[in-house]
Write a protein that holds these residues in place. Structure first.
Motif, PDB file in Angstrom:
ATOM      1  N   GLN A 114       0.822  -1.220   0.000  1.00  0.00           N
ATOM      2  CA  GLN A 114       0.000   0.000   0.000  1.00  0.00           C
ATOM      3  C   GLN A 114       0.853   1.266   0.000  1.00  0.00           C
ATOM      4  O   GLN A 114       0.311   2.361   0.010  1.00  0.00           O
ATOM      5  CB  GLN A 114      -0.923   0.007   1.219  1.00  0.00           C
ATOM      6  CG  GLN A 114      -1.964  -1.091   1.187  1.00  0.00           C
ATOM      7  CD  GLN A 114      -2.738  -1.140   2.482  1.00  0.00           C
ATOM      8  OE1 GLN A 114      -2.192  -1.446   3.533  1.00  0.00           O
ATOM      9  NE2 GLN A 114      -4.022  -0.818   2.398  1.00  0.00           N
ATOM     10  N   SER A 135      -1.819   4.364   0.281  1.00  0.00           N
ATOM     11  CA  SER A 135      -3.150   4.391  -0.326  1.00  0.00           C
ATOM     12  C   SER A 135      -4.018   3.284   0.250  1.00  0.00           C
ATOM     13  O   SER A 135      -3.596   2.140   0.352  1.00  0.00           O
ATOM     14  CB  SER A 135      -3.058   4.270  -1.848  1.00  0.00           C
ATOM     15  OG  SER A 135      -2.463   3.051  -2.209  1.00  0.00           O
ATOM     16  N   GLY A 137      -7.928   2.309  -0.497  1.00  0.00           N
ATOM     17  CA  GLY A 137      -9.116   2.629  -1.281  1.00  0.00           C
ATOM     18  C   GLY A 137      -8.909   3.948  -2.001  1.00  0.00           C
ATOM     19  O   GLY A 137      -7.928   4.134  -2.708  1.00  0.00           O
ATOM     20  N   GLU A 138      -9.807   4.894  -1.780  1.00  0.00           N
ATOM     21  CA  GLU A 138      -9.713   6.216  -2.398  1.00  0.00           C
ATOM     22  C   GLU A 138      -8.885   7.190  -1.571  1.00  0.00           C
ATOM     23  O   GLU A 138      -8.593   8.291  -2.010  1.00  0.00           O
ATOM     24  CB  GLU A 138     -11.116   6.795  -2.613  1.00  0.00           C
ATOM     25  CG  GLU A 138     -11.955   6.009  -3.605  1.00  0.00           C
ATOM     26  CD  GLU A 138     -11.339   6.016  -4.990  1.00  0.00           C
ATOM     27  OE1 GLU A 138     -10.954   7.087  -5.473  1.00  0.00           O
ATOM     28  OE2 GLU A 138     -11.232   4.922  -5.591  1.00  0.00           O
ATOM     29  N   ARG A 139      -8.508   6.796  -0.352  1.00  0.00           N
ATOM     30  CA  ARG A 139      -7.735   7.684   0.531  1.00  0.00           C
ATOM     31  C   ARG A 139      -6.265   7.655   0.163  1.00  0.00           C
ATOM     32  O   ARG A 139      -5.700   6.602  -0.100  1.00  0.00           O
ATOM     33  CB  ARG A 139      -7.889   7.264   1.990  1.00  0.00           C
ATOM     34  CG  ARG A 139      -9.252   7.543   2.549  1.00  0.00           C
ATOM     35  CD  ARG A 139      -9.426   6.956   3.922  1.00  0.00           C
ATOM     36  NE  ARG A 139      -8.694   7.678   4.951  1.00  0.00           N
ATOM     37  CZ  ARG A 139      -8.688   7.322   6.228  1.00  0.00           C
ATOM     38  NH1 ARG A 139      -9.373   6.267   6.628  1.00  0.00           N
ATOM     39  NH2 ARG A 139      -8.015   8.008   7.110  1.00  0.00           N
ATOM     40  N   MET A 140      -5.646   8.827   0.173  1.00  0.00           N
ATOM     41  CA  MET A 140      -4.214   8.945  -0.070  1.00  0.00           C
ATOM     42  C   MET A 140      -3.607   9.681   1.127  1.00  0.00           C
ATOM     43  O   MET A 140      -4.023  10.787   1.457  1.00  0.00           O
ATOM     44  CB  MET A 140      -3.956   9.730  -1.357  1.00  0.00           C
ATOM     45  CG  MET A 140      -2.505   9.833  -1.728  1.00  0.00           C
ATOM     46  SD  MET A 140      -1.761   8.281  -2.245  1.00  0.00           S
ATOM     47  CE  MET A 140      -2.620   7.958  -3.752  1.00  0.00           C
TER      48      MET A 140
END
Length: 162
Positions: A114, A135, A137-140
């Protein structure tokens, strides 16, 4: 170990846990092992001639702790301090430092797959202080090397006596 650009290392010996926090729209992560405690924001005692991002100091059970406003440190817009504003108390080597952040999100475990190297961009954060990007999912998440960031010469924090 994976070695990425500029010799920045991302440990791949297993998953690591990060405390995630927000500054404006950005989400950051720091190694949970550096976190001593999380406190509500209270106005610190101002120190004359300190850099603007050093809000002052607090007395934490007999230890004088410098408080760094991360928004000001990173050149973000001034934040209003509200009920979500917190101070994360960090234990960095033999120094205790507090950082003011907009809010704490959660503790997140990131596996090596990740993690990504940070892009080589012009930034208000020294590139050597960014460990990489995480990362989920959509979170960075922008993963910070908080010890290196707090040890910078521009921080104005004296090193602890050996």
């Amino acid at each position: 170990m994976n070695v990425v650009d500029k010799g920045i290392e991302i440990v791949a010996a297993g998953a690591r846990e990060y405390l995630t926090f927000r500054l404006g729209q950005e989400e950051y992560g720091i190694d949970i092992l550096k976190v001593q405690e999380i406190r509500g924001y209270e106005a610190p005692t101002r120190i004359a001639h300190a850099p603007a991002f050093i809000k002052g100091v607090i007395n934490l059970r007999g230890t004088i702790v410098p408080i760094v406003d991360m928004r000001l440190r990173f050149g973000c817009a001034q934040a209003d301090y509200d009920s979500f504003t917190v101070v994360v108390i960090l234990n960095l080597r033999e120094r205790v430092v507090g950082i003011v952040v907009d809010s704490v999100s959660d503790v997140m475990e990131l596996a090596p797959e990740q993690l990504r190297p940070a892009p080589d961009l012009e930034s208000s954060i020294d590139a050597q202080c960014i460990r990489g990007l995480g990362s989920v999912g959509e979170r960075m998440l922008i993963l910070l090397d908080i010890e290196r960031l707090m040890a910078g010469v521009d921080m104005g924090l004296a090193t602890a006596a050996s």
